[in-house]
Design a protein around this motif. Structure first.
Motif, PDB file in Angstrom:
ATOM      1  N   PRO A 105      43.351  45.805  39.873  1.00 50.82           N
ATOM      2  CA  PRO A 105      42.599  45.375  41.057  1.00 50.82           C
ATOM      3  C   PRO A 105      41.186  45.904  41.154  1.00 50.82           C
ATOM      4  CG  PRO A 105      44.245  47.021  41.653  1.00 50.82           C
ATOM      5  CD  PRO A 105      44.521  46.630  40.226  1.00 50.82           C
ATOM      6  N   ASP A 106      40.907  47.062  40.546  1.00 48.15           N
ATOM      7  CA  ASP A 106      39.581  47.654  40.713  1.00 48.15           C
ATOM      8  C   ASP A 106      39.334  48.699  39.636  1.00 48.15           C
ATOM      9  OD1 ASP A 106      41.082  49.941  41.565  1.00 48.15           O
ATOM     10  OD2 ASP A 106      41.052  49.177  43.613  1.00 48.15           O
ATOM     11  N   HIS A 107      38.101  49.213  39.617  1.00 46.24           N
ATOM     12  CA  HIS A 107      37.743  50.216  38.619  1.00 46.24           C
ATOM     13  C   HIS A 107      38.550  51.493  38.793  1.00 46.24           C
ATOM     14  CE1 HIS A 107      35.397  53.706  37.122  1.00 46.24           C
ATOM     15  NE2 HIS A 107      35.328  52.944  36.047  1.00 46.24           N
ATOM     16  N   ASP A 292      32.656  45.411  36.091  1.00 51.56           N
ATOM     17  CA  ASP A 292      32.601  43.972  36.354  1.00 51.56           C
ATOM     18  C   ASP A 292      32.205  43.184  35.110  1.00 51.56           C
ATOM     19  OD1 ASP A 292      33.368  44.345  38.967  1.00 51.56           O
ATOM     20  OD2 ASP A 292      31.322  44.309  39.777  1.00 51.56           O
ATOM     21  N   ARG A 295      35.223  43.141  32.761  1.00 52.38           N
ATOM     22  CA  ARG A 295      36.230  42.205  33.271  1.00 52.38           C
ATOM     23  C   ARG A 295      35.833  40.757  32.958  1.00 52.38           C
ATOM     24  NH1 ARG A 295      40.053  42.386  37.460  1.00 52.38           N
ATOM     25  NH2 ARG A 295      39.147  44.154  38.586  1.00 52.38           N
TER      26      ARG A 295
END
Length: 406
Positions: A105-107, A292, A295
């Protein structure tokens, strides 16, 4: 592991007849290399990217190893990356890193898995976000068991403590502690002068220990660094056959030539982890500012369980522009080198670059790769020298960059 992969690993490292000490040594190393060797790759991606001047137009071929470099190259947004490795464990780890970049979901969750790499919460995150996207082979691998438990538990116990290199570094740290040297004190150094003083007072004398000298002078002693017998000989040749001065000098470079605050290789060597609070140096792919981009670009990578030569043989002509070979050529016979460079030359686009490392200081290609073939390429001495000087891992004797002529 398929029989073809097992055979390929054997072909890569077997240089001696089976029933000789050299042959037995080759086969022990080949056996080790079938599993996880490097949880973190030991070549500096920043030095590589600077030397190669990567662009969005590049189609990169590289050896996967622990995946840090392949993932870091994504920060340059190349058109494609094809990463290959003979170790199925390395292939699974690389694919997992890509899958994690796309699906976590996130870094913070990504960093917990591969930066901290020792959090209990990593296993539920693995099961929730990654497991549903694994194919059957990957599920069997990560859910499989080893002597230390379920394989995916590495991300709870400390990923960088595992693999051949992780265990080797652990043995070094234990030996230093037993002899009264706390290597962790070096991580508190404020200046290069502090680092040099610690090295001369605490680390350099370890190389005079009888046990160290006895072990280091045996070719199998460096298997834990992923160094096969043939490469050991190249290291020792830089000091007239005695590997001890070479090891001492490369350890000095690692701990003295770069600020501790900027060298994550030193952190790994000393404690098999990055800085605990997440504020220390890490490979580019773990930096929050790049998450980002990684990803977005993860889909541009293909990971294959093949040799570089075999993979290139399946590619069209003039299809690739960058080749990163790590130190794989140190393992190769003249026949293997010529086969590889024939495929590199055939598949090279205008402006193509090839970067590789050697255990010894000298470039190994002249006199071994056919003259007509090597004449298609130009050695960039300045870029090679800068890349070597900037390589924070400090384990190699040389970094070499070739450019396609014309």
């Amino acid at each position: 592991m398929t029989s073809s992969v097992t055979q390929a690993i054997g072909t890569a490292v077997h240089e001696n007849r089976p029933l000789t000490l050299g042959g037995i040594s080759d086969r022990v190393f080949a056996r080790l290399f079938r599993g996880l060797v490097y949880a973190q790759i030991w070549e500096d991606p920043v030095a590589d990217m600077t030397a190669l001047e990567l662009t969005e137009a590049d189609h990169i071929v590289c050896i996967a190893s622990g995946g840090c470099n392949m993932m870091s190259y994504l920060t340059a947004s190349p058109s494609s990356i094809t990463a290959v490795d003979l170790s199925p464990a390395h292939v699974h780890l690389n694919r997992l890193k890509l899958l994690a970049a796309e699906n976590l979901p996130d870094h913070a969750t990504f960093y917990a898995l591969f930066g901290k790499a020792n959090r209990a919460a990593n296993i539920p995150a693995f099961d929730r976000y990654l497991a549903p996207h694994l194919d059957d082979d990957a599920k069997a691998f990560w859910n499989g068991r080893t002597l230390s438990g379920q394989r995916k538990a590495m991300f709870r116990k400390g990923l960088y403590r595992f693999g051949v290199l992780g265990r080797f570094l652990g043995a070094i740290q234990t030996f230093a502690w037993v002899t009264g040297v706390d290597l962790r004190r070096l991580l508190k150094a404020q200046t290069l002068e502090d680092q040099k003083a610690f090295f001369e007072a605490e680390i350099s004398p370890l190389y005079e220990a009888r046990l160290v000298r006895f072990l280091a002078r045996r070719r199998s002693s460096l298997f834990g660094l992923g160094i096969p017998p043939a490469q050991y000989d190249k290291l020792a040749a830089d000091a007239g056959g005695d590997v001890i001065p070479v090891l001492r000098e490369r350890t000095r470079r690692l701990f003295c030539d770069f600020p501790i605050s900027e060298n994550y290789f030193a952190w790994q060597a000393i404690q098999r982890s990055y800085k605990g609070d997440g504020t220390g140096p890490v490979p580019p792919y773990l930096e929050a500012r790049h998450f980002d981009t990684i990803r977005a670009n993860a889909g541009r990578v293909q990971i294959l369980n093949q040799s570089v030569t075999d993979m290139l043989a399946e590619q069209p002509s003039a299809a690739k522009s960058v080749y990163v070979l790590l130190d794989a050529q140190d393992w190769m016979s003249d026949e293997q080198l010529n086969a590889l460079w024939s495929e590199i030359t055939r598949t090279a686009m205008p402006g193509a670059r090839v970067l590789f490392r050697t255990g010894g200081a000298d470039d190994i290609l002249p006199g071994r790769v056919g003259e007509a073939l090597l004449d298609r390429w130009e050695y960039d001495a300045d870029a090679s020298r800068r890349a070597f000087e900037n390589d924070r891992s400090a384990i190699y004797g040389g970094v070499h960059l070739y450019r396609l002529k014309g």
